[in-house]
Motif scaffolding. Structure first.
Motif, short mmCIF file in Angstrom:
data_model
loop_
_atom_site.label_atom_id
_atom_site.label_comp_id
_atom_site.label_asym_id
_atom_site.label_seq_id
_atom_site.Cartn_x
_atom_site.Cartn_y
_atom_site.Cartn_z
N PRO A 146 0.81 -1.23 0.00
CA PRO A 146 0.00 0.00 0.00
C PRO A 146 0.84 1.28 0.00
CG PRO A 146 -0.24 -1.20 2.06
CD PRO A 146 0.46 -2.12 1.12
N LEU A 147 2.10 1.20 0.44
CA LEU A 147 2.96 2.38 0.38
C LEU A 147 3.22 2.79 -1.07
CD1 LEU A 147 5.47 1.48 3.21
CD2 LEU A 147 3.91 3.44 3.21
N ARG A 148 3.12 1.84 -1.99
CA ARG A 148 3.32 2.18 -3.40
C ARG A 148 2.19 3.06 -3.94
NH1 ARG A 148 7.56 -0.32 -5.56
NH2 ARG A 148 8.35 -2.20 -4.55
N ALA A 149 1.05 3.02 -3.27
CA ALA A 149 -0.03 3.94 -3.66
C ALA A 149 0.40 5.38 -3.41
CB ALA A 149 -1.31 3.62 -2.90
N LEU A 150 1.19 5.59 -2.35
CA LEU A 150 1.71 6.94 -2.08
C LEU A 150 2.68 7.38 -3.16
CD1 LEU A 150 2.37 6.80 1.78
CD2 LEU A 150 0.51 7.98 0.61
N THR A 151 3.55 6.48 -3.59
CA THR A 151 4.53 6.86 -4.61
C THR A 151 3.83 7.12 -5.94
OG1 THR A 151 5.04 4.60 -5.37
CG2 THR A 151 6.21 5.41 -3.44
N TRP A 152 2.83 6.28 -6.27
CA TRP A 152 2.08 6.49 -7.52
C TRP A 152 1.32 7.81 -7.48
CZ3 TRP A 152 -3.16 7.15 -8.42
CH2 TRP A 152 -3.54 7.17 -9.77
N LEU A 153 0.67 8.07 -6.36
CA LEU A 153 -0.14 9.27 -6.24
C LEU A 153 0.72 10.53 -6.23
CD1 LEU A 153 -3.02 10.28 -6.00
CD2 LEU A 153 -2.91 9.89 -3.53
N ALA A 154 1.86 10.48 -5.55
CA ALA A 154 2.76 11.63 -5.55
C ALA A 154 3.20 11.95 -6.98
CB ALA A 154 3.97 11.36 -4.66
N GLY A 155 3.51 10.91 -7.74
CA GLY A 155 3.91 11.13 -9.12
C GLY A 155 2.79 11.69 -9.98
N ARG A 156 1.58 11.16 -9.84
CA ARG A 156 0.46 11.64 -10.64
C ARG A 156 0.16 13.10 -10.33
NH1 ARG A 156 -3.78 13.33 -12.19
NH2 ARG A 156 -4.52 14.05 -10.19
N LEU A 157 0.17 13.44 -9.04
CA LEU A 157 -0.10 14.83 -8.66
C LEU A 157 1.04 15.76 -9.11
CD1 LEU A 157 -1.59 14.27 -5.09
CD2 LEU A 157 -2.83 14.85 -7.18
N HIS A 158 2.27 15.26 -9.05
CA HIS A 158 3.41 16.07 -9.51
C HIS A 158 3.26 16.43 -10.99
CE1 HIS A 158 7.54 17.45 -10.09
NE2 HIS A 158 7.62 16.60 -11.11
N ARG A 159 2.86 15.44 -11.78
CA ARG A 159 2.70 15.70 -13.21
C ARG A 159 1.56 16.66 -13.49
NH1 ARG A 159 4.14 10.30 -12.86
NH2 ARG A 159 1.97 9.57 -12.94
N ALA A 160 0.65 16.79 -12.53
CA ALA A 160 -0.46 17.74 -12.66
C ALA A 160 -0.16 19.07 -11.99
CB ALA A 160 -1.74 17.14 -12.07
N GLY A 161 1.08 19.22 -11.48
CA GLY A 161 1.47 20.48 -10.86
C GLY A 161 1.25 20.56 -9.37
N GLY A 162 1.02 19.41 -8.71
CA GLY A 162 0.76 19.42 -7.27
C GLY A 162 1.59 18.40 -6.54
N GLY A 163 1.07 17.93 -5.41
CA GLY A 163 1.77 16.94 -4.60
C GLY A 163 0.97 16.62 -3.36
#
Length: 263
Positions: free
Chosen positions: A207-224
């Motif tokens: 489940p920690l990989r959900a954090l890494t995936w989500l951080a990356g997706r939000l980064h590409r959208a300009g957030g985090g």
């Protein structure tokens, strides 16, 4: 993105909010726009969230959705999505919720986190994600669709804020260095009868990989991801219908249980 698309995004966001408030579902967006892109779907989600925030709601976190094979098979998709958690969606464990305020609700048990520091960037590691977690807890996510049925694509789900309706949070505890979240076995019971199980590893292997995936997706959208935010990692089992006059409970060996009563 041209002006016509901007108008469509605004109108679609408004239609989804109206469907939710009036309990009158609308047709899936991809019935009319079969090639609806994920980028445009996230813009619809963002427009709807902006409307809710301007109405007084506050962002308290994010959810990763369809992160397990069981949920991907149930939804007929092959990739994850994400949504925004607002303070108006969050309930503490033991809360009672009326089934009548939702349309086609289903429930799923998840491992969830409260962050102690920001997680941003396109390459956050699992170790960095673990170090960024302040507390871990069990959660029940109530999903709902504002469309006429659950026969939707991932783009439809994204536009509909990843189908998020409510989040029930269990007691939060520190993430101990010896706690193996991948091996944590969640058991879901309805009215005292176990109806579903799943290990943490069902979610992207950990489940920690959900954090890494989500951080990356939000980064590409300009957030985090930000310190203090809540993050749902995704269901470890296929979602279950949420029925009136029932009590749903999720438990696991090392995390306190979480419970929702439905009237």
């Amino acid at each position: 993105m041209d002006e016509q698309d901007d108008r469509w995004i605004a109108a679609t966001a408004s239609a989804l909010l109206t469907a939710e408030s009036e309990l009158m579902p609308i047709d899936a967006l991809t019935l009319r726009r079969p090639r609806l892109s994920l980028e445009t779907a996230y813009r619809v989600q963002g427009a709807a969230m902006a409307r809710r925030i301007s109405g007084g709601a506050r962002v308290v976190g994010h959810k990763a959705g369809v992160t397990s094979r069981a949920m991907q098979e149930q939804m007929g998709v092959d990739e994850s999505d994400s949504g925004v958690l607002l303070d108006t969606m969050v309930l503490p464990t033991g809360s009672t919720m009326a089934r009548s305020v939702l349309m086609q609700p289903r429930v799923e048990a998840e491992i969830a986190f409260r962050l102690g520091c920001d997680l941003a960037g396109d390459s956050v590691s699992v170790d960095e994600a673990r170090a960024g977690v302040e507390k871990v807890f069990l959660a029940l996510e109530v999903i709902d669709t504002r469309f006429t049925s659950w026969r939707i694509t991932v783009a439809d789900s994204i536009a509909d804020n990843a189908s998020c309706a409510r989040v029930v949070t269990g007691p939060m505890v520190p993430l101990g260095v010896d706690l193996d979240l991948a091996a944590e076995l969640l058991v879901v019971s309805v009215d005292g009868t176990a109806v579903a199980t799943g290990e943490g590893r069902a979610v992207l292997g950990d489940p920690l990989r959900a954090l890494t995936w989500l951080a990356g997706r939000l980064h590409r959208a300009g957030g985090g991801l930000r310190a203090g935010q809540l993050v749902l990692a995704g269901a470890v089992h296929a979602s279950l219908p949420l029925e009136a006059r029932s009590t749903v409970r999720a438990s696991s060996p090392h995390l306190p249980p979480v419970e929702l009563r439905v009237r």
